[in-house]
Scaffold this motif. Structure first.
Motif, PDB file in Angstrom:
ATOM      1  N   VAL A 149      -7.255  -3.900   4.367  1.00 36.65           N
ATOM      2  CA  VAL A 149      -7.152  -3.222   3.098  1.00 36.65           C
ATOM      3  C   VAL A 149      -6.945  -1.660   3.399  1.00 36.65           C
ATOM      4  O   VAL A 149      -7.165  -1.335   4.509  1.00 36.65           O
ATOM      5  N   GLU A 150      -6.725  -0.768   2.300  1.00 40.91           N
ATOM      6  CA  GLU A 150      -6.724   0.519   2.269  1.00 40.91           C
ATOM      7  C   GLU A 150      -7.540   1.071   1.249  1.00 40.91           C
ATOM      8  O   GLU A 150      -7.402   0.719   0.263  1.00 40.91           O
ATOM      9  N   VAL A 151      -8.556   1.709   1.403  1.00 42.38           N
ATOM     10  CA  VAL A 151      -9.458   2.512   0.617  1.00 42.38           C
ATOM     11  C   VAL A 151      -9.365   3.614   0.223  1.00 42.38           C
ATOM     12  O   VAL A 151      -8.950   4.519   1.216  1.00 42.38           O
ATOM     13  N   GLY A 152      -9.342   4.201  -0.923  1.00 42.60           N
ATOM     14  CA  GLY A 152      -8.908   5.479  -1.369  1.00 42.60           C
ATOM     15  C   GLY A 152     -10.380   6.033  -1.887  1.00 42.60           C
ATOM     16  O   GLY A 152     -10.915   5.375  -2.600  1.00 42.60           O
ATOM     17  N   ILE A 153     -10.649   7.120  -1.250  1.00 45.51           N
ATOM     18  CA  ILE A 153     -11.738   7.738  -1.694  1.00 45.51           C
ATOM     19  C   ILE A 153     -11.794   9.365  -1.756  1.00 45.51           C
ATOM     20  O   ILE A 153     -10.979   9.848  -0.585  1.00 45.51           O
ATOM     21  N   GLU A 154     -12.031  10.143  -2.810  1.00 44.37           N
ATOM     22  CA  GLU A 154     -11.425  11.407  -3.004  1.00 44.37           C
ATOM     23  C   GLU A 154     -10.158  11.403  -2.696  1.00 44.37           C
ATOM     24  O   GLU A 154      -9.423  10.648  -2.995  1.00 44.37           O
ATOM     25  N   THR A 203     -11.159   3.062  -4.830  1.00 43.30           N
ATOM     26  CA  THR A 203     -10.356   2.093  -5.079  1.00 43.30           C
ATOM     27  C   THR A 203      -9.684   1.421  -3.842  1.00 43.30           C
ATOM     28  O   THR A 203      -9.431   2.044  -2.650  1.00 43.30           O
ATOM     29  N   ILE A 204      -9.408   0.227  -3.972  1.00 42.27           N
ATOM     30  CA  ILE A 204      -9.171  -0.620  -2.785  1.00 42.27           C
ATOM     31  C   ILE A 204      -7.978  -1.238  -3.058  1.00 42.27           C
ATOM     32  O   ILE A 204      -7.733  -1.849  -4.192  1.00 42.27           O
ATOM     33  N   ASP A 205      -6.919  -1.001  -2.186  1.00 41.78           N
ATOM     34  CA  ASP A 205      -5.797  -1.833  -2.122  1.00 41.78           C
ATOM     35  C   ASP A 205      -5.960  -3.174  -1.266  1.00 41.78           C
ATOM     36  O   ASP A 205      -6.034  -3.047  -0.057  1.00 41.78           O
ATOM     37  N   PHE A 206      -5.873  -4.092  -2.002  1.00 45.92           N
ATOM     38  CA  PHE A 206      -6.017  -5.387  -1.158  1.00 45.92           C
ATOM     39  C   PHE A 206      -4.874  -5.990  -0.642  1.00 45.92           C
ATOM     40  O   PHE A 206      -4.747  -6.982   0.087  1.00 45.92           O
ATOM     41  N   LEU A 207      -3.646  -5.050  -0.984  1.00 51.57           N
ATOM     42  CA  LEU A 207      -2.536  -5.886  -0.706  1.00 51.57           C
ATOM     43  C   LEU A 207      -1.672  -4.553   0.114  1.00 51.57           C
ATOM     44  O   LEU A 207      -0.574  -4.318  -0.273  1.00 51.57           O
ATOM     45  N   PRO A 208      -2.140  -3.641   1.298  1.00 54.40           N
ATOM     46  CA  PRO A 208      -1.197  -2.659   1.639  1.00 54.40           C
ATOM     47  C   PRO A 208      -0.055  -3.364   2.350  1.00 54.40           C
ATOM     48  O   PRO A 208       0.001  -4.283   2.875  1.00 54.40           O
ATOM     49  N   ASP A 209       1.068  -2.497   2.181  1.00 56.03           N
ATOM     50  CA  ASP A 209       2.322  -2.888   2.754  1.00 56.03           C
ATOM     51  C   ASP A 209       2.838  -4.238   2.275  1.00 56.03           C
ATOM     52  O   ASP A 209       3.807  -4.602   2.775  1.00 56.03           O
ATOM     53  N   PHE A 210       2.351  -4.807   1.040  1.00 56.01           N
ATOM     54  CA  PHE A 210       2.789  -6.142   0.673  1.00 56.01           C
ATOM     55  C   PHE A 210       4.216  -5.904   0.077  1.00 56.01           C
ATOM     56  O   PHE A 210       4.231  -4.900  -0.671  1.00 56.01           O
ATOM     57  N   SER A 211       5.040  -6.755   0.808  1.00 54.68           N
ATOM     58  CA  SER A 211       6.536  -6.576  -0.153  1.00 54.68           C
ATOM     59  C   SER A 211       6.497  -7.480  -1.212  1.00 54.68           C
ATOM     60  O   SER A 211       6.524  -8.746  -0.941  1.00 54.68           O
ATOM     61  N   GLN A 223      -3.703  -3.894  -5.915  1.00 58.13           N
ATOM     62  CA  GLN A 223      -3.348  -2.698  -4.935  1.00 58.13           C
ATOM     63  C   GLN A 223      -4.066  -1.598  -5.624  1.00 58.13           C
ATOM     64  O   GLN A 223      -3.951  -0.454  -4.772  1.00 58.13           O
ATOM     65  N   GLU A 224      -4.815  -1.590  -6.710  1.00 53.54           N
ATOM     66  CA  GLU A 224      -5.835  -0.345  -6.798  1.00 53.54           C
ATOM     67  C   GLU A 224      -6.778  -0.825  -7.778  1.00 53.54           C
ATOM     68  O   GLU A 224      -7.211  -0.677  -8.741  1.00 53.54           O
ATOM     69  N   TYR A 225      -7.643  -1.634  -7.054  1.00 52.99           N
ATOM     70  CA  TYR A 225      -8.843  -2.259  -7.667  1.00 52.99           C
ATOM     71  C   TYR A 225     -10.006  -1.138  -7.331  1.00 52.99           C
ATOM     72  O   TYR A 225     -10.421  -0.869  -6.294  1.00 52.99           O
ATOM     73  N   SER A 226     -10.285  -0.658  -8.481  1.00 54.70           N
ATOM     74  CA  SER A 226     -11.115   0.567  -8.521  1.00 54.70           C
ATOM     75  C   SER A 226     -12.786   0.339  -9.258  1.00 54.70           C
ATOM     76  O   SER A 226     -12.619  -0.541 -10.354  1.00 54.70           O
ATOM     77  N   PHE A 227     -13.714   0.505  -8.424  1.00 54.26           N
ATOM     78  CA  PHE A 227     -14.866   0.084  -8.969  1.00 54.26           C
ATOM     79  C   PHE A 227     -15.733   1.182  -8.230  1.00 54.26           C
ATOM     80  O   PHE A 227     -15.691   1.743  -7.187  1.00 54.26           O
ATOM     81  N   ALA A 228     -17.300   1.104  -8.968  1.00 48.62           N
ATOM     82  CA  ALA A 228     -18.316   2.134  -8.073  1.00 48.62           C
ATOM     83  C   ALA A 228     -19.198   1.014  -7.671  1.00 48.62           C
ATOM     84  O   ALA A 228     -19.681   0.325  -8.079  1.00 48.62           O
ATOM     85  N   PRO A 229     -19.432   1.345  -6.205  1.00 45.52           N
ATOM     86  CA  PRO A 229     -20.355   0.447  -5.703  1.00 45.52           C
ATOM     87  C   PRO A 229     -21.765   0.718  -6.198  1.00 45.52           C
ATOM     88  O   PRO A 229     -22.021   1.789  -6.857  1.00 45.52           O
ATOM     89  N   ALA A 230     -22.742  -0.538  -6.138  1.00 40.84           N
ATOM     90  CA  ALA A 230     -24.074  -0.036  -6.768  1.00 40.84           C
ATOM     91  C   ALA A 230     -24.855   0.618  -5.926  1.00 40.84           C
ATOM     92  O   ALA A 230     -25.695   1.519  -6.572  1.00 40.84           O
TER      93      ALA A 230
END
Ligand SMILES: Cc1cc2nc3c(=O)[nH]c(=O)nc-3n(C[C@H](O)[C@H](O)[C@H](O)COP(=O)(O)OP(=O)(O)OC[C@H]3O[C@@H](n4cnc5c(N)ncnc54)[C@H](O)[C@@H]3O)c2cc1C
Length: 383
Positions: free
Chosen positions: A210-215, A248-256, A307-314
């Motif tokens: 994955v690729e995780v986005g934070i700030e 935000t998690i990209d579960f498909l980084p680099d996916f074509s 590719q942009e699954y966004s959620f707040a961890p508990a």
């Protein structure tokens, strides 16, 4: 055992052991630890193989005051660390992402330290309870009586893994001498989930890239679905920066996406992740698994949300599972030349007890060793 020493080191972890190894007059050192054995955290580190350091280390790998971290790392960098260990028979090898691991097991490191601290008075199973200064000397009250020292070095680490001896004594000592302790929290740790993400639990044991986005950061690596939530290197590194709020998690980084065009293969086969994960995500997105050439434009739009699954961890798994503690004794009140307090003469802090936290990858041991070296240098060393 004597009652009065030149140096008392609180904590026989990575930093305390390195310091005791480097100091010359062994009989003048008392090394105290609450645990039954020394270097307990080293023994369980890096999955039992101890990730000692990294090929590439600089202050950008740490949370903490950049110039302070840089000064200290510069005194004993990864090359000097590796050479120090090599001279003593430990030759770690790079296994992945520049990370140096022991060849056989972390016990190579603890055994080395045992040899190097010969002559030091070691007091295991001894809880330090309180410290104060009287007539220019440190009085250290422990579960096995009171000791006196000219120099006190606090190497007591952070709060993670309390079951092997961790405690907040270093922070308490710092505060009692007027130091600032920044906000503490578990880091390099997994996240627990909100009910909306409970479907992740079905994937327990599965790992995905994955690729995780934070700030403003992007963190690439693997994510491990765990029974309690999510973990794995990408998530552990994300936890360094997470306070509250969304990731935000990209579960498909680099996916074509082109690979789907006209393909007769099942979509669950084409997604670059274990089939079990692909099927669970398709189910979550209410997309029937079918040949990719039968996906509707809406299905594709829907899939792109992965590719942009966004959620707040508990929250996090907490100190019982965290590899480190973020925050600690402020480096603003320390000398980066000596690791000595600028408030209280002859009081030193090294290792994780300080407000310096490294990423996953051997950076925390490197910090422990570099800060120990800097302190030893100030206390007169033999390298
Ligand atoms: C499971 C796990 C795996 C890890 N793997 C890695 C890795 O592979 N690479 C890496 O770089 N980092 C790793 N880390 C992080 C690394 O272990 C720490 O950052 C490092 O050990 C910090 O060194 P330290 O000397 O500051 O503290 P510690 O190693 O934690 O040592 C502090 C010592 O102080 C003692 N102590 C605490 N309170 C008291 C008291 N009141 N009285 C007496 N003694 C006391 C403790 O018993 C402990 O032995 C890992 C951590 C964990 C938990």
């Amino acid at each position: 055992m004597k009652r009065e020493y030149k140096h008392i080191i609180i904590g026989a972890g990575a930093s305390g052991l390195m310091l005791a190894s480097l100091l010359k007059e062994k009989q003048q050192i008392l090394l105290i630890d609450a645990g039954r054995s020394v270097g307990a955290k080293i023994s369980i580190s890096g999955g039992g193989k101890c990730n000692l350091t990294n090929e590439s280390v600089d202050s950008s790998n740490y949370l903490g005051e950049r110039s302070f971290v840089s000064d200290v790392l510069g005194r004993f960098d990864q090359a000097q660390t590796l050479s120090w260990f090599a001279k003593r028979g430990v030759h770690p090898v790079v296994r992945k992402s520049g990370q140096y691991f022991c060849v056989k097991s972390a016990d190579e490191v603890t055994a080395l330290f045992h040899r190097e601290i010969q002559g030091v008075d070691l007091s295991p199973n001894t809880q330090v309870k309180n410290v104060y200064k009287k007539d220019g000397k440190f009085i250290v009250e422990t579960s096995r009586g009171t000791y006196i020292a000219e120099h006190l070095i606090v190497a007591s680490g952070g709060l993670s893994y309390p079951r092997i001896g961790a405690s907040g004594i270093g922070h308490d000592i710092a505060k009692s001498f007027g130091h600032t302790v920044t906000t503490l929290s578990p880091a390099l740790v997994g996240f627990t989930l909100q009910p909306e993400q409970f479907f992740f639990k079905e994937l327990s044991g599965v790992s995905v890239e994955v690729e995780v986005g934070i700030e403003d950061k992007s963190i690439r690596g693997s994510l491990l679905f765990a029974h309690k939530g999510i973990s794995g290197p990408a998530i552990l590194n994300t936890s360094l920066y997470w306070k509250k709020g969304k990731i935000t998690i990209d579960f498909l980084p680099d996916f074509s996406w082109k690979s789907l065009r006209g393909s007769k293969k099942q979509i669950s086969t084409l997604l670059p992740m274990p089939k079990r994960a692909a099927k669970t995500f398709l189910e979550y997105l209410k997309i029937v698994d079918k040949p990719a050439n039968r996906l509707s434009p809406d299905d594709i739009e829907n899939l792109k949300s992965l590719q942009e699954y966004s959620f707040a961890p508990a929250g996090t798994f907490g100190y019982s599972k965290a590899e480190v503690t973020r925050g600690g004794v402020s480096t603003d009140e320390m000398s980066s030349d000596t690791m000595m307090s600028t408030i209280e003469p002859n009081l030193y802090f090294i290792g994780e007890v300080l407000d310096v936290t490294g990423e996953l990858g051997g950076y925390n041991f490197q910090w422990a060793f570099s800060s120990a070296y800097t302190c030893a240098n100030a206390l007169v060393i033999e390298v």
